[in-house]
Design a protein around this motif. Structure first.
Motif, PDB file in Angstrom:
ATOM      1  N   ILE A 562     -28.965  99.905  45.301  1.00 55.46           N
ATOM      2  CA  ILE A 562     -29.365  99.230  44.064  1.00 55.46           C
ATOM      3  C   ILE A 562     -28.604  99.800  42.882  1.00 55.46           C
ATOM      4  O   ILE A 562     -28.139  99.077  42.013  1.00 55.46           O
ATOM      5  CB  ILE A 562     -30.887  99.362  43.859  1.00 55.46           C
ATOM      6  N   GLY A 563     -28.458 101.129  42.839  1.00 50.72           N
ATOM      7  CA  GLY A 563     -27.761 101.786  41.737  1.00 50.72           C
ATOM      8  C   GLY A 563     -26.410 102.321  42.156  1.00 50.72           C
ATOM      9  O   GLY A 563     -25.768 101.828  43.078  1.00 50.72           O
ATOM     10  N   SER A 564     -25.977 103.366  41.478  1.00 50.41           N
ATOM     11  CA  SER A 564     -24.682 103.977  41.747  1.00 50.41           C
ATOM     12  C   SER A 564     -24.689 104.686  43.097  1.00 50.41           C
ATOM     13  O   SER A 564     -25.733 105.116  43.598  1.00 50.41           O
ATOM     14  CB  SER A 564     -24.344 104.977  40.629  1.00 50.41           C
ATOM     15  N   GLU A 565     -23.477 104.820  43.681  1.00 48.89           N
ATOM     16  CA  GLU A 565     -23.354 105.501  44.962  1.00 48.89           C
ATOM     17  C   GLU A 565     -23.133 107.000  44.791  1.00 48.89           C
ATOM     18  O   GLU A 565     -22.979 107.717  45.782  1.00 48.89           O
ATOM     19  CB  GLU A 565     -22.213 104.886  45.776  1.00 48.89           C
ATOM     20  N   THR A 566     -23.086 107.492  43.566  1.00 52.40           N
ATOM     21  CA  THR A 566     -23.025 108.937  43.285  1.00 52.40           C
ATOM     22  C   THR A 566     -24.061 109.254  42.211  1.00 52.40           C
ATOM     23  O   THR A 566     -24.310 108.440  41.308  1.00 52.40           O
ATOM     24  CB  THR A 566     -21.629 109.354  42.811  1.00 52.40           C
ATOM     25  N   GLU A 567     -24.646 110.427  42.323  1.00 51.60           N
ATOM     26  CA  GLU A 567     -25.694 110.800  41.368  1.00 51.60           C
ATOM     27  C   GLU A 567     -25.728 112.324  41.253  1.00 51.60           C
ATOM     28  O   GLU A 567     -25.631 113.038  42.264  1.00 51.60           O
ATOM     29  CB  GLU A 567     -27.046 110.258  41.831  1.00 51.60           C
ATOM     30  N   VAL A 568     -25.846 112.829  40.016  1.00 53.94           N
ATOM     31  CA  VAL A 568     -25.955 114.267  39.745  1.00 53.94           C
ATOM     32  C   VAL A 568     -27.370 114.557  39.275  1.00 53.94           C
ATOM     33  O   VAL A 568     -27.882 113.891  38.359  1.00 53.94           O
ATOM     34  CB  VAL A 568     -24.932 114.714  38.684  1.00 53.94           C
ATOM     35  N   VAL A 569     -28.010 115.570  39.927  1.00 56.03           N
ATOM     36  CA  VAL A 569     -29.400 115.915  39.616  1.00 56.03           C
ATOM     37  C   VAL A 569     -29.470 117.399  39.274  1.00 56.03           C
ATOM     38  O   VAL A 569     -28.894 118.241  39.995  1.00 56.03           O
ATOM     39  CB  VAL A 569     -30.327 115.604  40.814  1.00 56.03           C
ATOM     40  N   GLU A 570     -30.134 117.701  38.154  1.00 55.04           N
ATOM     41  CA  GLU A 570     -30.287 119.103  37.755  1.00 55.04           C
ATOM     42  C   GLU A 570     -31.498 119.708  38.442  1.00 55.04           C
ATOM     43  O   GLU A 570     -32.554 119.072  38.564  1.00 55.04           O
ATOM     44  CB  GLU A 570     -30.432 119.214  36.238  1.00 55.04           C
ATOM     45  N   LEU A 571     -31.308 120.968  38.885  1.00 56.90           N
ATOM     46  CA  LEU A 571     -32.358 121.686  39.599  1.00 56.90           C
ATOM     47  C   LEU A 571     -33.076 122.608  38.634  1.00 56.90           C
ATOM     48  O   LEU A 571     -32.461 123.464  37.988  1.00 56.90           O
ATOM     49  CB  LEU A 571     -31.744 122.493  40.754  1.00 56.90           C
ATOM     50  N   ILE A 572     -34.376 122.418  38.495  1.00 55.98           N
ATOM     51  CA  ILE A 572     -35.220 123.291  37.673  1.00 55.98           C
ATOM     52  C   ILE A 572     -36.110 124.073  38.617  1.00 55.98           C
ATOM     53  O   ILE A 572     -36.795 123.478  39.459  1.00 55.98           O
ATOM     54  CB  ILE A 572     -36.057 122.485  36.675  1.00 55.98           C
ATOM     55  N   SER A 573     -36.085 125.345  38.530  1.00 57.94           N
ATOM     56  CA  SER A 573     -36.817 126.213  39.455  1.00 57.94           C
ATOM     57  C   SER A 573     -38.302 125.848  39.480  1.00 57.94           C
ATOM     58  O   SER A 573     -38.955 125.750  38.434  1.00 57.94           O
ATOM     59  CB  SER A 573     -36.645 127.686  39.039  1.00 57.94           C
ATOM     60  N   GLY A 574     -38.805 125.626  40.693  1.00 59.67           N
ATOM     61  CA  GLY A 574     -40.223 125.322  40.884  1.00 59.67           C
ATOM     62  C   GLY A 574     -40.589 123.866  40.695  1.00 59.67           C
ATOM     63  O   GLY A 574     -41.700 123.457  41.031  1.00 59.67           O
ATOM     64  N   ALA A 575     -39.669 123.041  40.154  1.00 58.68           N
ATOM     65  CA  ALA A 575     -39.969 121.624  39.910  1.00 58.68           C
ATOM     66  C   ALA A 575     -39.501 120.766  41.094  1.00 58.68           C
ATOM     67  O   ALA A 575     -38.565 121.118  41.804  1.00 58.68           O
ATOM     68  CB  ALA A 575     -39.293 121.156  38.620  1.00 58.68           C
ATOM     69  N   GLU A 576     -40.224 119.655  41.274  1.00 57.91           N
ATOM     70  CA  GLU A 576     -39.841 118.736  42.344  1.00 57.91           C
ATOM     71  C   GLU A 576     -38.606 117.927  41.934  1.00 57.91           C
ATOM     72  O   GLU A 576     -38.475 117.518  40.789  1.00 57.91           O
ATOM     73  CB  GLU A 576     -40.975 117.776  42.674  1.00 57.91           C
TER      74      GLU A 576
END
Length: 642
Positions: A562-576
């Protein structure tokens, strides 16, 4: 597990693990394909094309050779007595793994017999009946084609199917035919022939004994159903009512009462008259009856002498007119003197005038002039003469009528079921033109027995962007030239097909093909076709129509995101973290994940939710039977202070 099954399983393993799946093996098989009759022999040579050969051999579930240390190996089968032969040539190379290739082998068996199994005969006209062609003990069934012939015309061709089995079996082809009088006494035949492709071999077909068709049909006339005949001066005339029908027709004559003519039950009637009037001949058998009319009129009189006399009188009158009036005296003498006569008595002039009367033209009026009537419905039309008439009547196979007293006559039928009915109003007048006629514009219509829709040569779901054909069949509709077939997808009309170039007045079967290239947006779309008779202003206000059942289309397509075929996600300690890999596809996609850590459990869901993910690259693959798509997620730790 049997030896054959074990060999095939091992062979499949070799195909999927050896080099032969990627590149051709360095050898040549001659011939490269075998088509052999059961019980016969064949030989195939397998020859290396490289110097790096260590040995070659044939593996087979039937007869192999074992490893032979030679660049050439031969498979020699002296007698084929199995239908499931799987053989492959293999080569051992010095610095490469073993390479194998299968030899395509087709073992065929000519059928024991080809016979037609028929329904009880005779068959009534317009009756649907089935014939079955049994091909006994043939192999391989999937390479067998059955062709049907009616007389010299091919009417059906069908490739037989029986799954994956190559062993002999008995299969059938069924043909459905609507009986027609033209098929009476024609020969129906079927033949079975192998189709091994362009490379052959091309064997002669095996044909069934022919079956003679016997069709029962009501009598019909090759000549017009209404004949107008002028009786010659000698009064001798022969009326021919010969009709064709099965069973052989009987005949019955109706003649004008004043004639007293003796008639029999033969198709030929010899008359000695003259006896003007309408003669009806009814021919009948167990299937129905037909009527032929003979309208007898006196031959026109020869007015040549009268015309000559009138011409002479007219000429004399003209001469006398320009010469002066004649004076006829009492004693019968003539004088050109206006005031006297031979004996001195005053004359009394007598004037002579000549009148010539001409015809008024043929004046017949039909009310209404065009009639549209449904099959089996009542119909009534009036024919009126606008000048004095001697005889006024209707020429018709059904409901003929005439009058000698009235200025109008009615044609009336309580239930019209004759497809070739052509009513004609005729008049015989006292003055010229003495005879004339008006043909009624009659449209007899019938809505179809059924309208059906189906795919052509396809079952199951369709694949996006491929070409498919939909077939709409209309059974027994008339008259076909007024038919329009309308194709609908949902509520939108996508195509219409007119049959105005056809001319049949009796019921026929017609069809229309719609080509489609379905898209994923059409998954679940509904197609239907509507047969509509557009009969003009004299027809029903709402055009008669019949609609097919709906055909629901299932369209398969590969996964897309549905969306883009690449995605960048930031990791926050302890968060889902939520990684959404949801894709659209039909069949529904299945999902697999790859993570940067071998110990990381990712599962097989479209959405990955976790608070324990480590930074790195996560790859999600969505796949179905038509393809696969990959989406890349980059999980990176959030920089402090940002």
């Amino acid at each position: 597990m049997g030896i054959s099954a074990l060999f095939i399983a091992c062979s499949c393993f070799l195909l999927y693990t050896g080099e032969s799946a990627e590149t051709p093996c360095p050898f040549v098989m001659t011939p490269s394909r075998v088509v052999v009759q059961y019980g016969h022999a064949f030989t195939v040579n397998c020859t290396s094309t490289t110097d790096e050969v260590e040995g070659m051999g044939w593996e087979s579930n039937y007869k192999g050779t074992g490893l032979i240390y030679s660049p050439h190996v031969q498979l020699n089968i002296e007698k084929v007595d199995s239908f499931d032969i799987a053989s492959q040539c293999y080569i051992n190379l010095k610095n490469s793994p073993q390479c194998t290739a299968f030899l395509p082998i087709i073992v065929y068996k000519i059928p024991d017999s080809v016979l037609i199994v028929s329904e009880n005969q005779p068959i009534e006209e317009q009756q649907d009946f089935e014939m079955q062609c049994n091909v006994s003990n043939v192999a391989p069934v999937n390479s067998t084609v059955v062709t049907w012939y009616l007389g010299d015309t091919r009417i059906k061709r069908e490739m037989l199917t029986s799954g994956v089995s190559q062993k002999p079996s008995t299969q059938s082809s069924v043909i459905k035919i609507t009986a027609d009088k033209d098929a009476h006494r024609k020969k129906l035949m079927c033949e079975a022939k192998f189709d091994f492709g362009p490379a052959g071999p091309h064997l002669l077909p095996i044909r069934s004994p022919p079956v003679d068709l016997h069709v029962l049909y009501k009598p019909f006339f090759k000549e017009p159903k209404v004949e107008r005949v002028e009786v010659p001066a000698n009064g001798k005339i022969t009326l021919n009512c010969t009709a064709q029908g099965n069973p052989t027709p009987n005949y019955h004559w109706q003649v004008p009462k004043p004639t007293g003519q003796k008639v029999g039950h033969q198709p030929i009637l010899d008359l000695q008259g003259p006896f003007p009037g309408t003669y009806n001949c009814t021919t009948s058998n167990s299937q129905g009856s037909s009527v032929k009319q003979f309208v007898l009129t006196d031959a026109p009189r020869d007015y040549t002498v009268l015309a000559t006399v009138l011409g002479i009188l007219a000429a004399l009158g003209f001469l006398l007119l320009i010469s002066g009036p004649f004076i006829v005296t009492k004693d019968g003498t003539f004088s050109l003197n206006k005031g006297g006569y031979s004996k001195g008595q005053p004359s009394q002039p007598i004037c002579c005038w000549v009148y010539l009367v001409s015809g008024d033209g043929c004046s017949l009026s039909l009310k209404p002039s065009r009639v549209v009537v449904g099959f089996g419905e009542a119909v009534s039309v009036s024919c009126e003469a606008t000048r004095p008439v001697r005889v006024l009547g209707w020429e018709s196979a059904i409901g003929p009528s005439h009058t000698q007293q009235e200025q109008s006559v009615q044609w009336k039928v309580d239930s019209l079921i004759d497809w070739i009915e052509e009513p004609i109003c005729y008049g015989v007048f006292h003055t010229a033109p003495r005879q004339c006629e008006e043909k009624l514009n009659l449209v007899l219509y019938k809505i179809p027995d059924s309208v059906s829709i189906r795919p052509v040569d396809h079952t199951g779901p369709m694949v996006e962007a491929k070409k498919y054909q939909l077939l709409c069949e209309v059974q027994n509709i008339a008259p076909v030239q007024y038919l329009t077939l309308k194709w609908y997808r949902g509520d939108a009309m996508v195509h219409n097909h007119s049959f105005s170039d056809l001319t049949s007045s009796s019921p026929v079967q017609v069809s229309s093909i719609l080509e489609i290239f379905p898209s994923r947006a059409e998954n679940g779309a509904s197609y239907r076709c509507v047969a509509e008779l557009e009969l003009g202003p004299e027809g029903p206000q709402q055009p008669p129509s019949v609609t097919s059942d709906s055909l629901n289309v299932s369209v398969q397509f590969p996964p897309t995101f549905i969306g883009s075929e690449t995605e960048v996600v930031e990791l926050i300690s302890g968060a889902e973290i939520v990684l959404n890999c949801t894709a659209l596809g039909h069949p529904s996609p299945v999902y697999s994940w790859q993570s940067p850590s071998p110990m990381q459990l990712t599962g097989d869901e479209a959405i990955l939710i976790s608070s324990t993910l480590v930074p790195g690259a996560y790859i999600c693959t969505a796949s179905n039977s038509l393809g696969k798509k990959t989406k890349n997620f980059t999980v990176k730790a959030k920089t402090k202070g940002v």
